[in-house]
Each structure stands twice: as structure tokens, then as C-alpha cells.
Design a protein around this motif. Structure first.
Motif, PDB file in Angstrom:
ATOM      1  N   LYS A   1      35.070  51.324  47.267  1.00 60.48           N
ATOM      2  CA  LYS A   1      35.834  50.458  46.373  1.00 60.48           C
ATOM      3  C   LYS A   1      36.482  49.297  47.114  1.00 60.48           C
ATOM      4  O   LYS A   1      37.247  48.530  46.546  1.00 60.48           O
TER       5      LYS A   1
ATOM      6  N   LEU B   1      36.773  46.221  48.026  1.00 65.65           N
ATOM      7  CA  LEU B   1      36.428  44.829  47.798  1.00 65.65           C
ATOM      8  C   LEU B   1      37.583  44.123  47.104  1.00 65.65           C
ATOM      9  O   LEU B   1      38.209  44.675  46.197  1.00 65.65           O
TER      10      LEU B   1
ATOM     11  N   TRP C   1      38.954  40.201  45.482  1.00 68.64           N
ATOM     12  CA  TRP C   1      38.600  38.879  44.958  1.00 68.64           C
ATOM     13  C   TRP C   1      39.772  37.932  45.191  1.00 68.64           C
ATOM     14  O   TRP C   1      40.926  38.284  44.927  1.00 68.64           O
TER      15      TRP C   1
ATOM     16  N   ASP D   1      40.718  46.660  45.795  1.00 65.09           N
ATOM     17  CA  ASP D   1      40.103  47.964  45.494  1.00 65.09           C
ATOM     18  C   ASP D   1      39.160  47.853  44.297  1.00 65.09           C
ATOM     19  O   ASP D   1      39.109  48.738  43.439  1.00 65.09           O
ATOM     20  N   ALA D   2      38.458  46.749  44.243  1.00 62.75           N
ATOM     21  CA  ALA D   2      37.408  46.438  43.262  1.00 62.75           C
ATOM     22  C   ALA D   2      37.925  46.150  41.858  1.00 62.75           C
ATOM     23  O   ALA D   2      37.368  45.301  41.163  1.00 62.75           O
ATOM     24  N   SER D   3      38.994  46.834  41.432  1.00 66.68           N
ATOM     25  CA  SER D   3      39.389  46.695  40.032  1.00 66.68           C
ATOM     26  C   SER D   3      40.902  46.688  39.800  1.00 66.68           C
ATOM     27  O   SER D   3      41.343  46.657  38.644  1.00 66.68           O
TER      28      SER D   3
ATOM     29  N   GLY E   1      38.283  43.173  37.415  1.00 65.49           N
ATOM     30  CA  GLY E   1      37.220  43.467  38.352  1.00 65.49           C
ATOM     31  C   GLY E   1      36.571  44.787  38.027  1.00 65.49           C
ATOM     32  O   GLY E   1      37.215  45.691  37.476  1.00 65.49           O
TER      33      GLY E   1
ATOM     34  N   ALA F   1      33.077  47.578  39.319  1.00 59.83           N
ATOM     35  CA  ALA F   1      32.108  47.923  40.354  1.00 59.83           C
ATOM     36  C   ALA F   1      31.087  48.884  39.797  1.00 59.83           C
ATOM     37  O   ALA F   1      31.406  49.757  38.969  1.00 59.83           O
TER      38      ALA F   1
ATOM     39  N   PHE G   1      29.523  44.249  42.424  1.00 56.69           N
ATOM     40  CA  PHE G   1      30.916  44.042  42.033  1.00 56.69           C
ATOM     41  C   PHE G   1      31.002  42.792  41.171  1.00 56.69           C
ATOM     42  O   PHE G   1      30.277  41.819  41.410  1.00 56.69           O
TER      43      PHE G   1
ATOM     44  N   CYS H   1      34.711  36.809  47.133  1.00 52.03           N
ATOM     45  CA  CYS H   1      34.886  38.250  47.324  1.00 52.03           C
ATOM     46  C   CYS H   1      34.967  38.516  48.827  1.00 52.03           C
ATOM     47  O   CYS H   1      34.521  37.704  49.642  1.00 52.03           O
TER      48      CYS H   1
ATOM     49  N   LYS I   1      34.803  42.127  51.488  1.00 45.52           N
ATOM     50  CA  LYS I   1      34.828  43.571  51.685  1.00 45.52           C
ATOM     51  C   LYS I   1      35.724  43.883  52.864  1.00 45.52           C
ATOM     52  O   LYS I   1      35.803  43.121  53.829  1.00 45.52           O
TER      53      LYS I   1
END
Lengths: 107, 120
Positions: A31, A33, A35, A50-52, A64, A66, A71, A88, A90
């Protein structure tokens, strides 16, 4: 070598449109990642981690998601103040690779 | 409040070195990694690596491995990034960022950026 492929490199949309930007990782990154938004001449700011997870103070029109190594950043209703370049990144360990960026403009 | 304040703009000749500082305040300096990121004119963000202020441990991106040195001074809560053998391709804004508590993480606070211009 690890690759983070971000698309599209630019887009033009109307105010109120739903906009989606994607990043594809060449290997699994869990997770981990984030933005970022960078307005012209300004320092980047984090929108999602954490992606979202929405960073505190960021408008709820940003989200966000994944799916495996794919993503997405979605702006549910594009506003004039969202004109910026989005990146983005990582962060699950070396290298802390950024995507190439997506420049968002208003049509 | 958390702040990262970087040193001022630099103009260097090809072949020279540059050292950029990043003074942290508003949090426990040893708790969070410091990332260094650069952005050439009109280009995207490029990670250079990070330093763990607690241990002094570093990780450098392969592209910069033999030219970059990241250090810190705990007494000053300041991180440094030195880049040697500069060429015109190193002309960029260099950013430090607070990234990750005890491990690598997203950058939640950024310095204001330091413009480094390499020109003969």
C-alpha cells in the motif's frame, strides 16, 4: 530495475469532470504509495498516502485506490484550483521512485 | 509547527561541488527520515536518496551513488546534501522533505527548495 509508470502525462478536462490518473508499479509495493500535487512555482504537497488515506486538510473530492500494482488518483469534480501537476511516489524502500507526473489543465 | 528551512540559491561552475542544508524545527529531528528530491527546470520530481538522522544511515539512488553525500548535525537539527562534480544537468531545485517515522515514508513536509545553477 523498478519502474513507476504514470499516465496520462497530461490531460485537459472541464470544471466538474471526474478525472483519474494512474500509476503502475513494475513490482509489488503493497500500500506504500503517495500522491502529491504541485502547483506551478510551488512546493509539492501530499494529497494521499498509503494508497488511499486522505491527508488531513485535503478536500474530499480527492481519493486514491489500489488494485495489485495499479494505483489511481481520482478527482471527483475538477475545480479550477486543481490545475497542477500530480505525482505518485512509492515509499516501501529503495528506490523512492516518483512517477513521471500528470499535468492537469482546465478545458 | 513543523518547518524545514533550506539554504539559499547557489551558482556553481562545472566540476565544483555544492552543499545544501535543511534545518528542521517543530518536531524531534531524530525521529523522521529526511529525503532529498530534485527537480530540473520544467521536469518532474527525482528522488536522490535519504538519511536516517537517528543512525546517520543513508541510501542513495544509483544515478547519484558516487557523487552525493548526505549527512546530518544532530546538535543543529540540520541535514545536508552535498553533490560533487557538477555539470549543467545538475541545474535544478533541490528539496529536502520529512519522510517517514523510523522508516521510509511519504513526504509530509517539504523545504522551500534551493535553486542550484551550474554554469561556466
Amino acid at each position: 530495475d523498478f519502474q513507476m509508470t504514470q499516465s496520462p502525462s497530461s490531460l485537459s478536462a472541464s470544471v466538474g469532470d471526474r478525472v483519474t490518473i494512474t500509476c503502475r508499479a513494475s513490482q509489488g509495493i503493497g500500500k506504500y504509495l503517495a500522491w502529491y500535487q504541485q502547483k506551478p512555482g510551488k512546493v509539492p504537497t501530499v494529497l494521499i498516502y498509503d494508497a488511499s488515506t486522505l491527508q488531513s486538510g485535503v478536500p474530499s473530492r480527492f481519493s486514491g485506490s489500489a488494485s495489485g500494482t495499479d494505483f489511481s488518483l481520482t478527482i471527483s469534480s475538477l475545480q479550477p484550483e486543481d490545475v497542477a501537476t500530480y505525482y505518485c511516489q512509492k515509499y516501501n524502500g529503495a528506490p523512492l521512485t516518483f512517477g513521471g507526473g500528470t499535468k492537469v489543465e482546465i478545458k | 509547527q513543523v518547518q524545514l528551512v533550506q539554504s539559499g540559491a547557489e551558482v556553481k561552475k562545472p566540476g565544483a561541488s555544492v552543499k545544501v542544508s535543511c534545518e528542521a524545527s517543530g518536531y524531534t529531528f531524530s525521529d523522521y527520515y529526511i529525503q532529498w528530491v530534485r527537480q530540473a527546470p520544467g521536469q518532474g520530481l527525482e528522488s536522490m536518496g535519504w538519511i536516517n538522522p537517528n543512525s546517520g544511515g543513508t541510501n542513495y539512488v544509483q544515478n547519484f551513488q558516487d557523487r552525493v553525500t548526505m549527512t546530518r548535525d544532530m546538535s543543529l537539527s540540520t541535514a545536508y546534501m552535498e553533490l560533487s562534480r557538477l555539470t549543467s544537468d545538475d541545474t535544478a531545485v533541490y528539496y529536502c522533505g520529512r519522510g517517514g517515522k523510523g522508516r521510509t515514508g511519504m513526504v509530509d513536509y517539504w523545504g522551500q527548495g534551493t535553486l542550484v545553477t551550474v554554469s561556466s
